[in-house]
Motif scaffolding. Structure first.
Motif: not given
Ligand SMILES: NC(=O)c1ccc[n+]([C@@H]2O[C@H](COP(=O)([O-])OP(=O)(O)OC[C@H]3O[C@@H](n4cnc5c(N)ncnc54)[C@H](OP(=O)(O)O)[C@@H]3O)[C@@H](O)[C@H]2O)c1
Length: 257
Positions: A207-232
């Motif tokens: 869902t867009p909401e799940r993707a957005a939460r994952r993206m926001m958490s990665a940006i705010d945590g200063g992560k290099a990448t957020a690649v999802f879903p892991w299986a794909l």
């Protein structure tokens, strides 16, 4: 409202639909100032209204990201007026609009994909980088795609445009890091938005909401990448290890997203 802390200012392109709209809602909270960019005023207004209901301050700006000089002037003037904390270059063309036929892609379609997905993304962040570096803070997000990890015959220009963003992000991140500026490459698989709804198959759909939460958490945590879903993502990485002829057979029936 008395508050000693200035509002955190977050600029998002492609905020009028799909992932960008969900990201705006994920960030929407009191003491947040959202700067929402898009072309469709009605949808952008609706996103801003929901953000305001959640306690955020929200401004909208209409701009075509392919008009790189107008975009550069706009983001610079926004940052000049009130410094931004976070910028997410998310606007993009994809889905059925980016599917190639048996004769490939019309040149104008390829050029439009690059103008939006590559030039538009660079024109969003490049004018802000010297400003973030001078302030020694700032967070940058760039939206790529799993199609940028494994080029799909169904969408050559889309895949190439996202691979370009991946290379740009990976090269920029270490350059900015000593100045305390973080850059996060966001690499979604299929997300249930108007873009992907035009496709026939969407394995491991988020869902867009799940993707957005994952993206926001990665940006705010200063992560290099957020690649999802892991299986794909795993499938895309494994695909790159296959012989080219096998990979071509497997991917030629697949569509881009
Ligand atoms: N959905 C997926 O499965 C998926 C998967 C991987 C990556 N992505 C990436 O995620 C990002 C968002 O996609 P989405 O799924 O949310 O698509 P979407 O629902 O179609 O939204 C696309 C957004 O980009 C904006 N946009 C497109 N061209 C623009 C232009 N020339 N100037 C300004 N804004 C423009 C649109 O604004 P207006 O409508 O206001 O023009 C809209 O807000 C894209 O970069 C896409 O490639 C999506």
């Amino acid at each position: 409202m008395a508050d000693d802390h200035p509002a955190r200012r977050i600029l998002i392109t492609g905020a009028s639909s799909g992932i960008g709209a969900a990201l705006a809602q994920a960030y929407a909270a009191p003491n947040r100032h959202l700067v929402l960019l898009g072309r469709n005023a009605t949808r952008l207004d609706a996103v801003a209204s929901i953000a305001r209901e959640r306690g955020a301050h929200a401004d909208i700006h209409l701009v075509d990201v392919a008009d790189t000089s107008a975009l550069g002037e706009l983001v610079t003037s926004i940052d000049e007026a009130h410094p931004l904390d976070t910028v997410v270059a998310n606007a993009g063309i994809g889905g059925r609009a980016s599917l190639a036929g048996p004769s490939g892609e019309p040149p104008e379609a390829s050029l439009a994909i690059f103008a939006t997905n590559v030039m538009g993304a660079i024109a969003t962040v490049a004018p802000l980088i010297p400003r973030f570096v001078a302030r020694r803070k700032g967070r940058i997000g760039l939206t790529g795609s799993i199609a940028g990890l494994l080029p799909l015959p169904a969408s050559p220009s889309y895949s190439a445009s996202k691979a370009a963003i991946h290379a740009y992000a990976r090269a920029l991140r270490p350059l900015l890091r000593p100045a305390g500026v973080t850059l996060t490459l966001l690499v979604p698989g299929f997300v249930d938005t108007p873009m992907s709804q035009s496709l026939d198959r969407r394995p491991f759909l988020w869902t867009p909401e799940r993707a957005a939460r994952r993206m926001m958490s990665a940006i705010d945590g200063g992560k290099a990448t957020a690649v999802f879903p892991w299986a794909l993502a795993l499938g895309a990485r494994a695909g790159n290890l296959l012989p080219a002829s096998v990979l071509a057979r497997l991917t030629s029936a697949r569509q881009g997203g």
